[in-house]
Write a protein that holds these residues in place. Sequence first.
Motif, PDB file in Angstrom:
ATOM      1  N   SER A   1      24.850   3.729 -30.604  1.00  0.00           N
ATOM      2  CA  SER A   1      25.550   5.015 -30.487  1.00  0.00           C
ATOM      3  C   SER A   1      24.648   6.180 -30.885  1.00  0.00           C
ATOM      4  CB  SER A   1      26.807   5.023 -31.354  1.00  0.00           C
ATOM      5  OG  SER A   1      26.460   5.143 -32.720  1.00  0.00           O
ATOM      6  N   ARG A   2      24.952   7.352 -30.325  1.00  0.00           N
ATOM      7  CA  ARG A   2      24.209   8.558 -30.672  1.00  0.00           C
ATOM      8  C   ARG A   2      24.423   8.906 -32.134  1.00  0.00           C
ATOM      9  NH1 ARG A   2      24.516  13.052 -32.583  1.00  0.00           N
ATOM     10  NH2 ARG A   2      26.762  13.070 -32.422  1.00  0.00           N
ATOM     11  N   VAL A   3      25.622   8.658 -32.627  1.00  0.00           N
ATOM     12  CA  VAL A   3      25.923   8.922 -34.034  1.00  0.00           C
ATOM     13  C   VAL A   3      25.026   8.068 -34.926  1.00  0.00           C
ATOM     14  CG1 VAL A   3      27.705   8.742 -35.814  1.00  0.00           C
ATOM     15  CG2 VAL A   3      28.293   9.649 -33.570  1.00  0.00           C
ATOM     16  N   SER A   4      24.809   6.823 -34.539  1.00  0.00           N
ATOM     17  CA  SER A   4      23.916   5.956 -35.318  1.00  0.00           C
ATOM     18  C   SER A   4      22.498   6.510 -35.327  1.00  0.00           C
ATOM     19  CB  SER A   4      23.908   4.531 -34.767  1.00  0.00           C
ATOM     20  OG  SER A   4      25.135   3.898 -35.027  1.00  0.00           O
ATOM     21  N   VAL A   5      22.008   6.953 -34.181  1.00  0.00           N
ATOM     22  CA  VAL A   5      20.662   7.542 -34.123  1.00  0.00           C
ATOM     23  C   VAL A   5      20.583   8.725 -35.081  1.00  0.00           C
ATOM     24  CG1 VAL A   5      18.980   8.755 -32.676  1.00  0.00           C
ATOM     25  CG2 VAL A   5      20.184   6.765 -31.764  1.00  0.00           C
ATOM     26  N   SER A   6      21.574   9.596 -35.029  1.00  0.00           N
ATOM     27  CA  SER A   6      21.602  10.771 -35.891  1.00  0.00           C
ATOM     28  C   SER A   6      21.610  10.379 -37.363  1.00  0.00           C
ATOM     29  CB  SER A   6      22.832  11.621 -35.571  1.00  0.00           C
ATOM     30  OG  SER A   6      22.920  12.716 -36.448  1.00  0.00           O
ATOM     31  N   GLN A   7      22.467   9.448 -37.726  1.00  0.00           N
ATOM     32  CA  GLN A   7      22.571   9.023 -39.125  1.00  0.00           C
ATOM     33  C   GLN A   7      21.294   8.343 -39.604  1.00  0.00           C
ATOM     34  OE1 GLN A   7      26.200   6.718 -39.085  1.00  0.00           O
ATOM     35  NE2 GLN A   7      27.434   8.511 -39.625  1.00  0.00           N
ATOM     36  N   ILE A   8      20.664   7.555 -38.759  1.00  0.00           N
ATOM     37  CA  ILE A   8      19.407   6.897 -39.119  1.00  0.00           C
ATOM     38  C   ILE A   8      18.325   7.955 -39.334  1.00  0.00           C
ATOM     39  CG2 ILE A   8      17.566   5.375 -38.298  1.00  0.00           C
ATOM     40  CD1 ILE A   8      19.854   3.780 -36.829  1.00  0.00           C
ATOM     41  N   GLU A   9      18.252   8.927 -38.439  1.00  0.00           N
ATOM     42  CA  GLU A   9      17.247   9.988 -38.572  1.00  0.00           C
ATOM     43  C   GLU A   9      17.443  10.789 -39.856  1.00  0.00           C
ATOM     44  OE1 GLU A   9      15.927  10.953 -33.975  1.00  0.00           O
ATOM     45  OE2 GLU A   9      17.035  12.493 -35.083  1.00  0.00           O
ATOM     46  N   LYS A  10      18.688  10.991 -40.256  1.00  0.00           N
ATOM     47  CA  LYS A  10      18.987  11.764 -41.464  1.00  0.00           C
ATOM     48  C   LYS A  10      18.910  10.929 -42.740  1.00  0.00           C
ATOM     49  CE  LYS A  10      22.215  14.876 -39.138  1.00  0.00           C
ATOM     50  NZ  LYS A  10      23.641  15.246 -39.060  1.00  0.00           N
ATOM     51  N   GLY A  11      18.714   9.619 -42.598  1.00  0.00           N
ATOM     52  CA  GLY A  11      18.672   8.750 -43.765  1.00  0.00           C
ATOM     53  C   GLY A  11      20.040   8.397 -44.312  1.00  0.00           C
ATOM     54  N   GLN A  12      21.081   8.649 -43.528  1.00  0.00           N
ATOM     55  CA  GLN A  12      22.446   8.361 -43.962  1.00  0.00           C
ATOM     56  C   GLN A  12      22.857   6.931 -43.652  1.00  0.00           C
ATOM     57  OE1 GLN A  12      24.543  11.415 -41.797  1.00  0.00           O
ATOM     58  NE2 GLN A  12      24.238  12.926 -43.422  1.00  0.00           N
ATOM     59  N   GLN A  13      22.082   6.265 -42.811  1.00  0.00           N
ATOM     60  CA  GLN A  13      22.379   4.883 -42.421  1.00  0.00           C
ATOM     61  C   GLN A  13      21.068   4.121 -42.376  1.00  0.00           C
ATOM     62  OE1 GLN A  13      24.732   4.485 -38.792  1.00  0.00           O
ATOM     63  NE2 GLN A  13      23.709   2.588 -38.292  1.00  0.00           N
ATOM     64  N   LYS A  14      21.071   2.930 -42.959  1.00  0.00           N
ATOM     65  CA  LYS A  14      19.886   2.073 -42.899  1.00  0.00           C
ATOM     66  C   LYS A  14      20.059   1.134 -41.710  1.00  0.00           C
ATOM     67  CE  LYS A  14      17.213  -1.154 -45.709  1.00  0.00           C
ATOM     68  NZ  LYS A  14      15.942  -0.820 -45.123  1.00  0.00           N
ATOM     69  N   PRO A  15      19.108   1.153 -40.775  1.00  0.00           N
ATOM     70  CA  PRO A  15      19.254   0.313 -39.585  1.00  0.00           C
ATOM     71  C   PRO A  15      19.015  -1.161 -39.878  1.00  0.00           C
ATOM     72  CG  PRO A  15      17.143   1.425 -39.539  1.00  0.00           C
ATOM     73  CD  PRO A  15      17.894   1.952 -40.732  1.00  0.00           C
ATOM     74  N   SER A  16      19.717  -2.009 -39.154  1.00  0.00           N
ATOM     75  CA  SER A  16      19.497  -3.457 -39.257  1.00  0.00           C
ATOM     76  C   SER A  16      18.178  -3.793 -38.570  1.00  0.00           C
ATOM     77  CB  SER A  16      20.642  -4.208 -38.568  1.00  0.00           C
ATOM     78  OG  SER A  16      20.581  -3.982 -37.161  1.00  0.00           O
ATOM     79  N   GLU A  17      17.703  -5.003 -38.793  1.00  0.00           N
ATOM     80  CA  GLU A  17      16.465  -5.448 -38.136  1.00  0.00           C
ATOM     81  C   GLU A  17      16.616  -5.402 -36.616  1.00  0.00           C
ATOM     82  OE1 GLU A  17      13.401  -6.194 -39.357  1.00  0.00           O
ATOM     83  OE2 GLU A  17      14.182  -5.495 -41.280  1.00  0.00           O
ATOM     84  N   LEU A  18      17.779  -5.794 -36.112  1.00  0.00           N
ATOM     85  CA  LEU A  18      18.029  -5.763 -34.672  1.00  0.00           C
ATOM     86  C   LEU A  18      17.954  -4.328 -34.146  1.00  0.00           C
ATOM     87  CD1 LEU A  18      18.796  -7.101 -32.006  1.00  0.00           C
ATOM     88  CD2 LEU A  18      21.200  -6.906 -32.693  1.00  0.00           C
ATOM     89  N   THR A  19      18.569  -3.400 -34.851  1.00  0.00           N
ATOM     90  CA  THR A  19      18.550  -2.004 -34.437  1.00  0.00           C
ATOM     91  C   THR A  19      17.132  -1.446 -34.473  1.00  0.00           C
ATOM     92  OG1 THR A  19      20.825  -1.658 -35.167  1.00  0.00           O
ATOM     93  CG2 THR A  19      19.467   0.309 -34.926  1.00  0.00           C
ATOM     94  N   ILE A  20      16.371  -1.800 -35.480  1.00  0.00           N
ATOM     95  CA  ILE A  20      14.974  -1.362 -35.566  1.00  0.00           C
ATOM     96  C   ILE A  20      14.198  -1.841 -34.339  1.00  0.00           C
ATOM     97  CG2 ILE A  20      12.804  -1.644 -36.825  1.00  0.00           C
ATOM     98  CD1 ILE A  20      14.533  -1.727 -39.421  1.00  0.00           C
ATOM     99  N   ARG A  21      14.400  -3.095 -33.976  1.00  0.00           N
ATOM    100  CA  ARG A  21      13.703  -3.645 -32.795  1.00  0.00           C
ATOM    101  C   ARG A  21      14.137  -2.927 -31.514  1.00  0.00           C
ATOM    102  NH1 ARG A  21      14.707  -8.621 -35.447  1.00  0.00           N
ATOM    103  NH2 ARG A  21      16.312  -9.167 -33.943  1.00  0.00           N
ATOM    104  N   LYS A  22      15.441  -2.635 -31.396  1.00  0.00           N
ATOM    105  CA  LYS A  22      15.945  -1.923 -30.211  1.00  0.00           C
ATOM    106  C   LYS A  22      15.343  -0.527 -30.113  1.00  0.00           C
ATOM    107  CE  LYS A  22      20.547  -4.000 -29.743  1.00  0.00           C
ATOM    108  NZ  LYS A  22      21.987  -3.679 -29.810  1.00  0.00           N
ATOM    109  N   LEU A  23      15.291   0.171 -31.243  1.00  0.00           N
ATOM    110  CA  LEU A  23      14.739   1.527 -31.254  1.00  0.00           C
ATOM    111  C   LEU A  23      13.243   1.504 -30.932  1.00  0.00           C
ATOM    112  CD1 LEU A  23      16.591   2.874 -34.399  1.00  0.00           C
ATOM    113  CD2 LEU A  23      16.874   3.736 -32.067  1.00  0.00           C
ATOM    114  N   ALA A  24      12.531   0.564 -31.512  1.00  0.00           N
ATOM    115  CA  ALA A  24      11.092   0.448 -31.256  1.00  0.00           C
ATOM    116  C   ALA A  24      10.825   0.164 -29.783  1.00  0.00           C
ATOM    117  CB  ALA A  24      10.490  -0.640 -32.137  1.00  0.00           C
TER     118      ALA A  24
END
Length: 60
Positions: A25-48
């Motif tokens: 979700s876009r909200v997840s991207v925003s929260q990860i960028e702001k440091g409000q959410q720590k991404p899971s390993e799967l999410t890190i791989r997807k973003l990379a």
Amino acid sequence: MKSLKEHRLEKLITQTELAKLAKISRVSVSQIEKGQQKPSELTIRKLAKALDVKPADIEF
């Protein structure tokens, strides 16, 4: 090492575009960028993959 936002801006894509590419979700991207959410390993791989970088190259 660059932050998620730095990688995203370097690729000239929006949070919405990154979210679609990474299939999160876009909200997840925003929260990860702001440091409000720590991404899971799967999410890190997807973003990379969406940014065409190695997961270790993204600073969270």
